[in-house]
Enzyme design. Structure first.
Site, PDB file in Angstrom:
ATOM      1  NE  ARG A 249      -0.210   6.839   3.120  1.00 13.45           N
ATOM      2  CZ  ARG A 249      -0.424   6.311   4.335  1.00 13.45           C
ATOM      3  NH1 ARG A 249      -0.702   7.115   5.352  1.00 13.45           N
ATOM      4  NH2 ARG A 249      -0.360   5.012   4.536  1.00 13.45           N
ATOM      5  CD  GLU A 278       5.217  11.078   6.010  1.00 12.44           C
ATOM      6  OE1 GLU A 278       5.442  10.009   6.608  1.00 12.44           O
ATOM      7  OE2 GLU A 278       4.086  11.537   5.851  1.00 12.44           O
ATOM      8  CG  HIS A 297       3.111   9.358   9.204  1.00 12.74           C
ATOM      9  ND1 HIS A 297       3.241   9.150   7.850  1.00 12.74           N
ATOM     10  CD2 HIS A 297       1.992   8.669   9.565  1.00 12.74           C
ATOM     11  CE1 HIS A 297       2.255   8.371   7.419  1.00 12.74           C
ATOM     12  NE2 HIS A 297       1.487   8.064   8.444  1.00 12.74           N
TER      13      HIS A 297
HETATM   14  C1  GLV Z   1      -0.457   5.210   8.485  1.00 13.58           C
HETATM   15  O1  GLV Z   1      -0.298   6.212   7.857  1.00 13.58           O
HETATM   16  C2  GLV Z   1      -1.176   4.083   8.016  1.00 13.58           C
HETATM   17  O2  GLV Z   1      -1.552   4.036   6.825  1.00 13.58           O
HETATM   18  O3  GLV Z   1      -1.395   3.165   8.819  1.00 13.58           O
END
Ligand code: GLV
Length: 339
Positions: A249, A278, A297
Site C-alpha cells: 500500500r 491512485e 497497481h
Molecule cells: C490489491 O491491492 C489488493 O489488496 O488486493
C-alpha cells in the site's frame, strides 16, 4: 450461522456491484439475487454509491470504494461487504462488526501474482530493463557491446529484506531462494521456527533489516501502525547501493521522503506499484526522479488471478446471504452476532 434462508428471502436480496467484474461474479450471483451494478470501470460518485448501499443486502466493492462510517450509517439491511482485494483498509471493519455485517476479502488467490510482480520489479530495477528498452526503442542504442555498458546489479548472494512476512512476503522469499538470495524478514510477530527454516529466513528488527539489506520489499497491510512506517529517516538507514520495492500500500511509504532520498542518491533506486493517491498525481515528487520504476497497481493483475478473485468474492456473498459460513472472513467477531 444456522440455517439456509428460504428461496423467497434469497430472491428478495439485492446485491450491488460497484464495478464490472469478471464472469464468475454474475454466474454465481445472478441466478440467486437481484443484482444492481455499475457497468463502468470508473467508480460511481459518492452519492450514488451511498444510495445503493442504503438498499443493498450484499456489496461487492473494490479497494477504491470507501466503506466508512458514513456508508455504514446509511445501510438499512447490509449483511455482507465482500471486497475484491486482499487489503481491506478501505472498510471500517470495526464498525461493520459492531453492526453484524460480515466483511470478506480475497487472500491466497492473488499471492503468486503479487509475488511475481515484486520479483519482476526487482529484476527490472536491478538489471535496468526499462532503461534498456527505452534506449533501443528510441533508436538511441548507438554503440556495439562494450564491457562497462549499462551495468546493473546481481540478485544472487544479495540480501533481501522482506518487511511483512505473511502470505505474499513468504511467496517472495520462495522466489528469492531460487535466485540464491539471503533472506531477512521483519514482522510484527516473529514467525515459527518451522516457517523460518522452510524459507531459510532470519528475523531482524526493522532498523537492522534496513541497514543490512541490498533489496527491501514491503508486504504489510495498511493499518494505523504501518501508515508512513517507511519514513525518510527509515529510508536513510538503507545502504546507498540498496533498492526499495513496494507492492503493498502506498501510504506505508513516505513518498516525498523517498523522492528526496532518490534525488540525493541516498539509495540506489525504488520500484513502486502502489501510491498514496491512485492514479498518481501529475505533481507527485516521484515523477521528478530518475532512479525509479513505477507501475499502476498491477499486483493481482493477471487474467487467472482476477477470475479466481471474482469466484471467491462472489461465493462469499452467496454464502452469507444463504446463511452459510463465508470462506474468507475478515471479522471473525461478527460470528457472535446472528444474521
Ligand atoms: C490489491 O491491492 C489488493 O489488496 O488486493
Amino acid at each position: 450461522m444456522e440455517s439456509e434462508s428460504s428461496a423467497s428471502t434469497v430472491r428478495d436480496s439485492t446485491v450491488y456491484l460497484t464495478r464490472k467484474f469478471p464472469e464468475p461474479v454474475s454466474r454465481i450471483l445472478e441466478p440467486l439475487f437481484e443484482i444492481t451494478l455499475n457497468h463502468s470501470d470508473s467508480p460511481v460518485g459518492r452519492d450514488e454509491l451511498l444510495s445503493h448501499i442504503e438498499r443493498a443486502d450484499g456489496l461487492l466493492c473494490t479497494l477504491n470504494d470507501q466503506i466508512d462510517r458514513e456508508a455504514l450509517d446509511i445501510a438499512q439491511k447490509l449483511k455482507i461487504i465482500s471486497t475484491y482485494s486482499v487489503g481491506y483498509d478501505h472498510i471500517d471493519v470495526e464498525n461493520a462488526t459492531a453492526r453484524g455485517i460480515y466483511v470478506t476479502n480475497t487472500p491466497d488467490v492473488l499471492t503468486d501474482a503479487t509475488a511475481d510482480l515484486t520479483f519482476a520489479l526487482m529484476l527490472a530495477l536491478s538489471r535496468r530493463i526499462v532503461e534498456g528498452h527505452n534506449l533501443v526503442f528510441n533508436r538511441e542504442w548507438d554503440m556495439p557491446w562494450f564491457p562497462s555498458f549499462m551495468l546493473g546489479n546481481d540478485l544472487s548472494k544479495k540480501t533481501l529484506g522482506i518487511v511483512g512476512f505473511g502470505r505474499i512476503g513468504r511467496a517472495v522469499a520462495k522466489r528469492a531462494r531460487g535466485f540464491g538470495m539471503k533472506i531477512r524478514y521483519h514482522n510484527s510477530v516473529k514467525v515459527s521456527k518451522a516457517v523460518e527454516v522452510e524459507h531459510d529466513a532470519t528475523y531482524s528488527p526493522l532498523e537492522t533489516l534496513l541497514m543490512e539489506s541490498d533489496f527491501v520489499s514491503i508486504h504489510l497491510p495498511l493499518t494505523d501502525k504501518t501508515r508512513k512506517l517507511i519514513s525518510y529517516e527509515m529510508i536513510r538507514l538503507m545502504k546507498q547501493s540498496a533498492y526499495l520495492i513496494n507492492t503493498s500500500r502506498g501510504m506505508i511509504v513516505d513518498e516525498s521522503g523517498l523522492a528526496d532520498a532518490l534525488r540525493r542518491e541516498e539509495i540506489a533506486g525504488a520500484a513502486l506499484d502502489v501510491f498514496i493517491t491512485e492514479p498518481l498525481a501529475e505533481t507527485s515528487p516521484l515523477l521528478e526522479v530518475n532512479n525509479i520504476l513505477l507501475t499502476p497497481h498491477l499486483g493481482s493483475a493477471t487474467v487467472g488471478t482476477r477470475y479466481r478473485m471474482g469466484e471467491m468474492a462472489a461465493s462469499d456473498i452467496r454464502n452469507v446471504l444463504l446463511g452459510i459460513e463465508p470462506v474468507s472472513l475478515v471479522n471473525s467477531g461478527v460470528r457472535r452476532r446472528p444474521i
